[in-house]
Design a protein around this motif. Structure first.
Motif, PDB file in Angstrom:
ATOM      1  N   UNK A  72       0.833  -1.198   0.000  1.00  0.00           N
ATOM      2  CA  UNK A  72       0.000   0.000   0.000  1.00  0.00           C
ATOM      3  C   UNK A  72       0.869   1.250   0.000  1.00  0.00           C
ATOM      4  N   UNK A  73       0.477   2.220  -0.821  1.00  0.00           N
ATOM      5  CA  UNK A  73       1.144   3.516  -0.885  1.00  0.00           C
ATOM      6  C   UNK A  73       0.111   4.558  -0.481  1.00  0.00           C
ATOM      7  N   UNK A  74       0.400   5.343   0.543  1.00  0.00           N
ATOM      8  CA  UNK A  74      -0.533   6.357   1.026  1.00  0.00           C
ATOM      9  C   UNK A  74       0.195   7.688   1.060  1.00  0.00           C
ATOM     10  N   UNK A  75      -0.336   8.665   0.328  1.00  0.00           N
ATOM     11  CA  UNK A  75       0.246  10.003   0.285  1.00  0.00           C
ATOM     12  C   UNK A  75      -0.726  10.977   0.938  1.00  0.00           C
ATOM     13  N   UNK A  76      -0.189  11.917   1.715  1.00  0.00           N
ATOM     14  CA  UNK A  76      -1.039  12.890   2.405  1.00  0.00           C
ATOM     15  C   UNK A  76      -0.266  14.176   2.587  1.00  0.00           C
ATOM     16  N   UNK A  77      -0.941  15.284   2.354  1.00  0.00           N
ATOM     17  CA  UNK A  77      -0.365  16.588   2.639  1.00  0.00           C
ATOM     18  C   UNK A  77      -1.202  17.225   3.733  1.00  0.00           C
ATOM     19  N   UNK A  78      -0.573  17.574   4.811  1.00  0.00           N
ATOM     20  CA  UNK A  78      -1.332  18.076   5.952  1.00  0.00           C
ATOM     21  C   UNK A  78      -1.936  19.446   5.663  1.00  0.00           C
ATOM     22  N   UNK A  79      -3.085  19.646   6.225  1.00  0.00           N
ATOM     23  CA  UNK A  79      -3.854  20.894   6.136  1.00  0.00           C
ATOM     24  C   UNK A  79      -4.257  21.265   4.698  1.00  0.00           C
ATOM     25  N   UNK A  80      -4.159  20.378   3.766  1.00  0.00           N
ATOM     26  CA  UNK A  80      -4.543  20.683   2.384  1.00  0.00           C
ATOM     27  C   UNK A  80      -5.742  19.835   1.930  1.00  0.00           C
ATOM     28  N   UNK A  81      -6.072  18.816   2.688  1.00  0.00           N
ATOM     29  CA  UNK A  81      -7.165  17.936   2.296  1.00  0.00           C
ATOM     30  C   UNK A  81      -6.788  16.949   1.209  1.00  0.00           C
ATOM     31  N   UNK A  82      -5.497  16.764   0.979  1.00  0.00           N
ATOM     32  CA  UNK A  82      -5.023  15.872  -0.081  1.00  0.00           C
ATOM     33  C   UNK A  82      -4.683  14.512   0.520  1.00  0.00           C
ATOM     34  N   UNK A  83      -5.385  13.480   0.055  1.00  0.00           N
ATOM     35  CA  UNK A  83      -5.093  12.105   0.442  1.00  0.00           C
ATOM     36  C   UNK A  83      -5.158  11.251  -0.813  1.00  0.00           C
ATOM     37  N   UNK A  84      -4.202  10.362  -0.962  1.00  0.00           N
ATOM     38  CA  UNK A  84      -4.181   9.475  -2.111  1.00  0.00           C
ATOM     39  C   UNK A  84      -3.735   8.094  -1.647  1.00  0.00           C
TER      40      UNK A  84
END
Length: 102
Positions: A72-84
């Motif tokens: 599993x690959x999980x990408x997230x940018x905090x405080x931006x609402x970006x989750x992949x």
């Protein structure tokens, strides 16, 4: 007796009657294949490497084609609402080493 052989761009230490998983190879189950990129061979405490291994071969048979564990690959940018979220399963071939010829 063992040998270090290059299979599909990776180096493996192999011995007779050993099973191992390598990256997906072409061929049907039960087919016989040979690897001629032998890098090092050990026989009764004597090591052979380099140009002395020009005719050396490792023969194997294809046991089965399998898939590896899911990664599993999980990408997230905090405080931006970006989750992949993404994932994949690697394709492997299980082979059985039948012999080492020097």
């Amino acid at each position: 007796m063992y040998a270090i052989v290059d299979i599909a761009g990776q180096q493996f230490k192999v011995a007779k009657d050993q099973h191992l998983f390598v990256h997906r190879l072409q061929g049907d189950e039960g087919a016989s294949i040979e690897f001629d990129k032998v890098l090092l061979a050990e026989n009764e405490g004597k090591f052979t490497l380099g140009s002395a291994l020009q005719g050396a071969k490792v023969s194997a048979t294809i046991v089965s084609h399998v898939k590896g564990e899911k990664v599993l690959i999980f990408k997230k940018k905090r405080r931006k609402g970006y989750k992949k979220k993404n994932g994949h399963r690697q394709q492997f071939t299980k082979i059985s080493i039948t012999g080492i010829t020097l």
